[in-house]
Motif scaffolding. Structure first.
Motif, short mmCIF file in Angstrom:
data_model
loop_
_atom_site.label_atom_id
_atom_site.label_comp_id
_atom_site.label_asym_id
_atom_site.label_seq_id
_atom_site.Cartn_x
_atom_site.Cartn_y
_atom_site.Cartn_z
N GLY A 59 48.25 34.37 21.80
CA GLY A 59 48.63 34.70 23.17
C GLY A 59 47.40 34.66 24.07
N MET A 60 47.62 34.90 25.36
CA MET A 60 46.50 34.83 26.30
C MET A 60 46.78 35.77 27.48
SD MET A 60 44.83 31.38 27.95
CE MET A 60 43.20 31.38 28.72
N PHE A 61 45.82 36.67 27.75
CA PHE A 61 45.98 37.57 28.90
C PHE A 61 44.69 37.57 29.71
CE2 PHE A 61 44.61 40.37 25.35
CZ PHE A 61 43.52 41.03 25.91
N PRO A 62 44.76 37.93 31.00
CA PRO A 62 43.54 37.96 31.82
C PRO A 62 42.63 39.10 31.40
CG PRO A 62 45.39 38.86 33.04
CD PRO A 62 45.96 38.30 31.78
N LEU A 63 41.32 38.88 31.46
CA LEU A 63 40.38 39.95 31.16
C LEU A 63 40.50 41.00 32.27
CD1 LEU A 63 38.02 40.83 29.26
CD2 LEU A 63 36.47 39.88 30.98
N PRO A 64 40.85 42.24 31.92
CA PRO A 64 41.10 43.26 32.95
C PRO A 64 39.80 43.91 33.41
CG PRO A 64 41.59 44.19 30.80
CD PRO A 64 41.18 42.75 30.56
N TYR A 65 39.03 43.17 34.20
CA TYR A 65 37.72 43.65 34.62
C TYR A 65 37.73 43.90 36.13
CZ TYR A 65 32.66 44.19 34.80
OH TYR A 65 31.38 44.68 34.98
N GLY A 66 37.14 45.01 36.56
CA GLY A 66 37.10 45.33 37.97
C GLY A 66 38.06 46.46 38.30
N ASP A 67 38.29 46.67 39.60
CA ASP A 67 39.18 47.74 40.03
C ASP A 67 40.60 47.50 39.55
OD1 ASP A 67 37.08 48.93 41.33
OD2 ASP A 67 37.50 47.94 43.25
N ALA A 68 41.21 48.54 39.02
CA ALA A 68 42.54 48.40 38.43
C ALA A 68 43.67 48.53 39.43
CB ALA A 68 42.71 49.44 37.32
N ASP A 69 43.37 48.86 40.69
CA ASP A 69 44.44 49.08 41.66
C ASP A 69 44.89 47.79 42.34
OD1 ASP A 69 42.05 48.75 42.96
OD2 ASP A 69 42.48 50.21 44.55
N LYS A 70 44.30 46.66 41.93
CA LYS A 70 44.67 45.36 42.49
C LYS A 70 44.90 44.38 41.33
CE LYS A 70 41.81 46.01 46.62
NZ LYS A 70 40.66 45.47 47.41
N PRO A 71 45.64 43.31 41.59
CA PRO A 71 45.85 42.31 40.52
C PRO A 71 44.52 41.71 40.07
CG PRO A 71 47.36 41.93 42.35
CD PRO A 71 46.36 42.94 42.83
N TYR A 72 44.38 41.50 38.77
CA TYR A 72 43.18 40.85 38.27
C TYR A 72 43.26 39.36 38.55
CZ TYR A 72 42.25 45.25 35.90
OH TYR A 72 41.99 46.57 35.65
N TRP A 73 42.14 38.82 38.97
CA TRP A 73 42.07 37.39 39.21
C TRP A 73 41.56 36.67 37.96
CZ3 TRP A 73 40.32 35.20 44.56
CH2 TRP A 73 41.24 35.59 45.53
N VAL A 74 41.90 35.39 37.88
CA VAL A 74 41.56 34.57 36.72
C VAL A 74 40.62 33.45 37.15
CG1 VAL A 74 42.50 33.00 34.96
CG2 VAL A 74 43.74 35.09 35.57
N SER A 75 39.64 33.15 36.32
CA SER A 75 38.78 31.99 36.55
C SER A 75 39.56 30.75 36.13
CB SER A 75 37.50 32.11 35.73
OG SER A 75 36.63 31.03 36.00
N SER A 76 39.86 29.89 37.09
CA SER A 76 40.69 28.72 36.80
C SER A 76 40.35 27.61 37.77
CB SER A 76 42.18 29.08 36.93
OG SER A 76 42.99 27.95 36.74
N GLY A 77 40.33 26.40 37.27
CA GLY A 77 40.05 25.28 38.14
C GLY A 77 40.19 23.96 37.42
N VAL A 78 40.01 22.89 38.17
CA VAL A 78 39.99 21.55 37.58
C VAL A 78 38.89 21.53 36.53
CG1 VAL A 78 39.52 19.12 38.01
CG2 VAL A 78 40.93 20.42 39.61
N SER A 79 39.21 20.98 35.37
CA SER A 79 38.25 21.01 34.27
C SER A 79 37.62 19.66 34.01
CB SER A 79 38.95 21.50 33.00
OG SER A 79 38.04 21.59 31.94
N ILE A 80 38.38 18.61 34.13
CA ILE A 80 37.91 17.28 33.75
C ILE A 80 38.09 16.31 34.90
CG2 ILE A 80 38.33 15.30 32.23
CD1 ILE A 80 39.17 17.29 30.07
N GLY A 81 37.05 15.55 35.19
CA GLY A 81 37.14 14.48 36.16
C GLY A 81 36.64 13.18 35.56
N ILE A 82 37.21 12.08 36.00
CA ILE A 82 36.76 10.75 35.58
C ILE A 82 36.40 9.97 36.83
CG2 ILE A 82 37.30 8.61 34.36
CD1 ILE A 82 39.37 10.12 32.75
N GLY A 83 35.16 9.50 36.90
CA GLY A 83 34.71 8.71 38.03
C GLY A 83 34.34 7.31 37.60
N VAL A 84 34.04 6.47 38.58
CA VAL A 84 33.68 5.08 38.34
C VAL A 84 32.30 4.83 38.96
CG1 VAL A 84 34.31 2.66 38.70
CG2 VAL A 84 36.11 4.40 38.46
N SER A 85 31.43 4.22 38.19
CA SER A 85 30.12 3.84 38.72
C SER A 85 30.29 2.81 39.83
CB SER A 85 29.24 3.27 37.61
OG SER A 85 28.05 2.74 38.15
#
Length: 435
Positions: free
Chosen positions: A298-324
């Motif tokens: 399973g997978m859950f967000p790391l519950p770090y920081g103030d608990a009175d707000k939703p925890y945010w997740v580190s997420s983004g584009v991971s892989i890019g392919i470019g052309v020389s």
């Protein structure tokens, strides 16, 4: 985000073959219809990338399908470790041996390469209009699109779901609950958190999981203030983040010898039941299941920081392919990217690597662990930190964190943070990082 020498690639190949079986006939027919439109001259496109064996088998399958459709075009891929990739690709451009296709890190990393004229402008590509806006933006410099984003990943806590259910463990909702969970797991005789810092890139993952909730949820302009000289690592939640990172080690919540443990070994620890959790990206789901097909993760967000707000997740584009920009085969390279963008091909990659889509019209079946963390992703995310940092900053973070964790109290948190501040200041306007 990363690439490694993975485990059991043959099992991945078998799994991908099953996914391909339904579509191979259509691809063969399409290849027959299109072969007459291709040049009779044989072309080999060479690509250097960091996506390793987690993605390697499915990339090989995609390349084989591409070759069936375009018999005169072959693709050769050279894989480089992620923490060495940046220096490797720089040296290729210096030596005049740039590959036709290359991995492009999302965000700030690409700016000096684009400004130096190393990357082809892909703004007019048909697939570009299908991208989700944030995915397109992270591959854009100066209003031009310089790479094709392939997938999106997230960092959270991967855990042994079966072990949690058998022992009555609950998903923690606060940082104190997470610490209590680690203590309970330790008392049960299992390693709470698998960690392998022999591979330097792993050092960043726990802080990356902490920072969205600790900093960016309430201060999304923090990076902009860093560039303006109005914020710093030293005078920010980074101090508490490093101290809490070290406290996990002090409390015995990591495996012994984590400084000499590799990423592959930490994956094996979770897959085989030696550890109960691992703070890591969803890219590890494939290798875990290759090691133990019966693992229930399973997978859950790391519950770090103030608990009175939703925890945010580190997420983004991971892989890019470019052309020389200097490739002698620009049209062939564009065909290759267009092929990758097809919904059925991109779906194959996403399901094979267990990752999220960057296209509005591509909706793969989500692995159960991805489905579990997806509500947290919808609640709030911030990109992987290096995507908004000056190029070269991430390498310094690797070094500082490894020294900090190995310091045994001799390498102070103040020294670690001051080194990060110094490097940020030196690199934020210095594009000499690109030769």
């Amino acid at each position: 985000m990363k690439a490694t020498r993975g485990i059991g690639s043959v099992f991945m190949s078998i799994a991908i073959a099953a996914l391909l079986s339904a579509g191979c006939a259509d691809e063969t027919d399409r290849g027959a219809n299109n072969a007459e439109r291709t040049s009779p001259d044989a072309v080999t496109l060479r690509m250097v990338h960091w996506f390793g064996t987690e993605a390697g088998p499915v990339v090989s399958e995609i390349n084989e399908r591409f070759h069936r459709e375009y018999p005169n075009i072959s693709v050769e891929v050279e894989y480089a470790p992620v923490d060495q990739y940046q220096s490797i690709i720089r040296s290729r451009f210096v030596a005049g041996g740039a590959p036709d296709l290359l991995g492009v890190f999302p965000g700030k990393w690409q700016e000096p390469f684009a400004e130096a004229g190393f990357l082809m402008d892909l703004s007019g590509s048909d697939w570009a209009d299908r991208l989700k806006p944030d995915a397109r933006n992270t591959m854009t410099t100066g209003g031009k699109l310089y790479a094709m984003p392939v997938n999106r990943n997230a960092i959270g806590v991967l855990y042994d779901k079966g072990f949690f259910e058998r022992t009555g463990l609950d998903i923690p909702r606060t940082w104190n609950e997470f610490l209590s969970l680690c203590e309970t797991i330790k008392r049960k005789g299992r390693v709470p958190i698998a960690l392998g810092l022999k591979d330097q890139w792993v050092t960043q993952i726990i802080p990356y999981a902490m920072a969205p909730s600790a900093i960016y949820r309430d201060h999304p302009d923090f990076d902009a203030r860093m560039y303006a000289g109005k914020a710093s690592f030293s005078d920010s939640p980074w101090r508490a983040m490093l101290e809490d990172y070290a406290r996990l080690e002090k409390n015995g919540y990591f495996n012994e010898g984590f400084l000499g443990t590799t990423y592959d070994q930490m994956v094996q620890m979770l897959a085989t039941g030696k550890a109960a959790m691992m703070v890591m990206g969803n890219w590890s789901l494939g290798p875990i299941l290759l090691t133990n097909p019966n693992a229930e993760i399973g997978m859950f967000p790391l519950p770090y920081g103030d608990a009175d707000k939703p925890y945010w997740v580190s997420s983004g584009v991971s892989i890019g392919i470019g052309v020389s920009r200097t490739t002698p085969y620009p049209e062939e390279a564009k065909k290759y990217l267009a092929f990758w963008s097809r919904p059925e091909v991109n779906t194959l990659f996403l399901e094979g690597t267990k990752s999220f889509s960057v296209y509005r019209d591509v909706n793969p079946a989500l692995d159960p662990a991805l489905a579990e963390i997806e509500p947290a992703i919808r609640a709030g995310t911030y990109p992987f930190l290096d995507q908004n940092w000056p190029p070269g900053m991430q390498d310094k973070l690797f070094q500082v964190l490894q020294n900090w964790m190995a310091g045994g109290g001799k390498y102070s948190v103040g020294k670690a943070l001051s080194e990060l501040d110094k490097t940020f200041e030196e690199t934020k306007t210095n594009h000499d990082w690109v030769p």
